[in-house]
Scaffold this motif. Structure first.
Motif, short mmCIF file in Angstrom:
data_model
loop_
_atom_site.label_atom_id
_atom_site.label_comp_id
_atom_site.label_asym_id
_atom_site.label_seq_id
_atom_site.Cartn_x
_atom_site.Cartn_y
_atom_site.Cartn_z
N LEU A 18 0.84 -1.21 0.00
CA LEU A 18 0.00 0.00 0.00
C LEU A 18 0.87 1.25 0.00
O LEU A 18 0.56 2.24 -0.66
N LYS A 19 1.98 1.21 0.73
CA LYS A 19 2.88 2.36 0.76
C LYS A 19 3.50 2.64 -0.60
O LYS A 19 3.67 3.78 -1.00
N GLY A 20 3.82 1.54 -1.30
CA GLY A 20 4.35 1.71 -2.65
C GLY A 20 3.34 2.38 -3.56
O GLY A 20 3.67 3.30 -4.30
N VAL A 21 2.11 1.94 -3.45
CA VAL A 21 1.04 2.53 -4.27
C VAL A 21 0.84 4.00 -3.88
O VAL A 21 0.65 4.87 -4.74
N LEU A 22 0.93 4.23 -2.59
CA LEU A 22 0.76 5.59 -2.07
C LEU A 22 1.76 6.56 -2.71
O LEU A 22 1.42 7.70 -3.02
N THR A 23 2.97 6.09 -2.91
CA THR A 23 4.00 6.92 -3.55
C THR A 23 3.53 7.41 -4.91
O THR A 23 3.62 8.59 -5.22
N GLY A 24 3.01 6.47 -5.69
CA GLY A 24 2.53 6.83 -7.02
C GLY A 24 1.37 7.81 -6.95
O GLY A 24 1.31 8.77 -7.71
N LEU A 25 0.47 7.59 -6.00
CA LEU A 25 -0.69 8.47 -5.85
C LEU A 25 -0.24 9.88 -5.48
O LEU A 25 -0.77 10.88 -5.98
N CYS A 26 0.75 9.97 -4.59
CA CYS A 26 1.25 11.28 -4.17
C CYS A 26 1.91 11.99 -5.35
O CYS A 26 1.78 13.21 -5.50
N GLU A 27 2.62 11.23 -6.17
CA GLU A 27 3.27 11.86 -7.32
C GLU A 27 2.25 12.36 -8.33
O GLU A 27 2.39 13.44 -8.88
N GLN A 28 1.19 11.59 -8.55
CA GLN A 28 0.13 12.04 -9.47
C GLN A 28 -0.56 13.29 -8.92
O GLN A 28 -0.85 14.23 -9.66
N THR A 29 -0.82 13.27 -7.62
CA THR A 29 -1.50 14.42 -7.00
C THR A 29 -0.61 15.66 -7.09
O THR A 29 -1.08 16.75 -7.46
N ALA A 30 0.67 15.49 -6.80
CA ALA A 30 1.60 16.62 -6.86
C ALA A 30 1.70 17.17 -8.28
O ALA A 30 1.76 18.38 -8.50
N ARG A 31 1.66 16.27 -9.22
CA ARG A 31 1.75 16.67 -10.62
C ARG A 31 0.53 17.51 -11.02
O ARG A 31 0.64 18.51 -11.71
N ARG A 32 -0.64 17.08 -10.56
CA ARG A 32 -1.85 17.85 -10.85
C ARG A 32 -1.79 19.22 -10.20
O ARG A 32 -2.23 20.21 -10.78
#
Ligand SMILES: [Mg+2]
Length: 413
Positions: free
Chosen positions: A266-280
């Motif tokens: 879940l933490k690994g997935v969270l990293t990707g989600l944070c990067e997508q959110t930051a990008r937006r």
């Protein structure tokens, strides 16, 4: 000066051309030049939400029942709306507009007012400024916009509609009255079919006639609206452009193809989600203070937890720090499997507003504080921008920052 409304003000109305349909063409270039509409299917009584200009040649327009649109053009290409995609593009658009003025007032996903008063001086002329706005939108989104520029909101909105699509119409203060008085009376804000018929009955058939009528007579027939119509017929409109972020939150979430139990995963997935959110956030020229973690368990019970950063941020690492701590605190994750994971950032500010807050008028009059203390930040900003550009060109798979983004399910947007 009675016939020169709002001298010294410069307001732009930016209106994207066939926004949803144009985005679909960008995403699938084989649609270029074809009659494309976005909207629900006719059998579900769908309505046209947007029509490409090729579709408009068949007499198709937005708000038309889809069944009727298909009858007008049997080879019409219908695409179901992808609101998340359009919203994303809207965030990007408002971000671009925010680089021209801190005072951006969105009216819809695809249109906004900008207060540009005084800003034309550093550019050269209002027309050049308008061209720069259009060029930047085209370069960064691939989409065209029609822009109206005028001394007030009312005239600016009429002007953006004057030369659509892909047009720029500048109405100088001295031209505003004649511009308005030469338009059909139905273009006046507040004049629908009913009011037009009622005006017709008292002998008012065009805007010039409306301007010459007695305000007291208009008031007797139409109440306060009558007085307003008289003002508009003289191109008078003092409403300010009110800056607000159209975006209340920026988030990204994933529904797993298979429910997940491992905190490490879940933490690994969270990293990707944070990067997508930051990008937006960066696309929208936004920063935010509150990070929200959303977890939906296999039984559909959903929890959201949030915490606040000390300062507004757009950095994936900082967002991840908070989100992962919130995840660690969620004890139930160990016991129940997770169906959906999401990260959001709220309490948003435009970056341009942030600068104004940090360096308010008082500070600007004194010596501007040295920006060197922020060098670490600006270096990180540059890195983030470079990564964003790479991702824009080659897709999110290209760049993998320190941690790994485990793609275990489909994004839910
Ligand atoms: Mg539009």
């Amino acid at each position: 000066m009675a016939n020169t409304p709002n001298p010294g003000r410069l307001i732009a109305h930016v209106d994207m051309d066939a926004f949803y349909a144009s985005i679909e063409v960008i995403d699938d270039p084989t649609l270029e030049g074809k009659p494309v509409v976005v909207g629900g299917p006719p059998e579900k009584r769908g309505v046209v939400a947007a029509a490409s200009y090729a579709a408009r040649e068949f007499g198709i327009h937005s708000a038309m029942p889809m069944g009727q649109a298909v009858r007008k053009c049997p080879h019409l290409i219908r695409i179901s709306p992808r609101m998340a995609r359009y919203r994303d593009e809207s965030i990007r658009l408002m971000g671009i507009l925010g680089t021209f003025s801190p005072t951006v007032e969105p009216l819809a996903l695809d249109e906004a007012f900008l207060d540009l008063s005084g800003m034309e001086r550093s550019i050269g002329s209002a027309r050049e400024l308008g061209q720069q706005i259009r060029a930047k939108i085209k370069a960064e989104t691939g989409l065209t916009a029609s822009v109206g520029m005028a001394p007030n909101k009312f005239v600016a909105k009429l002007a953006s509609d004057f030369d659509k699509p892909d047009g720029l119409t500048l109405v100088e203060p001295s031209e505003a009255v004649s511009f308005v008085q030469n338009l059909p009376i139905k273009k006046i804000w507040g004049v629908g079919a009913k009011t037009a018929a009622k005006l017709d009955r008292i002998g008012i058939r065009d805007v010039a006639a409306l301007s010459k009528s007695e305000p007291s007579v208009l008031k007797r027939h139409f109440g306060v609206l009558g007085l307003r119509l008289h003002e508009l017929a003289w191109a008078r409109d003092d409403r300010p452009v009110v800056a607000h972020s159209e975006t209340k939150s920026v988030s990204h979430e994933i529904t797993f193809a298979k429910n997940q139990k491992s905190t490490a995963l879940l933490k690994g997935v969270l990293t990707g989600l944070c990067e997508q959110t930051a990008r937006r956030l960066r696309h929208g020229n936004l920063v935010g203070k509150t990070v929200t973690l959303k977890i939906r368990f296999s039984d559909f019970a959903t929890v959201t937890r949030q915490d606040t950063v000390g300062h507004p941020t757009e950095d994936a690492g900082e967002i991840y720090e908070i989100a992962s701590r919130l995840l660690e605190l969620e004890r139930e994750v160990d016991e129940r499997s997770v169906r959906l994971l999401g990260v959001g950032v709220t309490s948003l500010l435009r970056k341009s507003q942030l600068n104004l807050e940090l360096f308010g008028p008082e500070q600007l009059q004194q010596d501007t504080p040295s920006l060197d203390a922020d060098q670490g930040d600006s270096k990180r900003d540059r890195l983030n921008q470079t990564l964003d550009r790479l991702e824009d060109r080659f897709g999110p798979q290209t760049t993998q920052r320190a941690r790994t983004h485990l793609a275990t399910g489909e994004s839910e947007d």
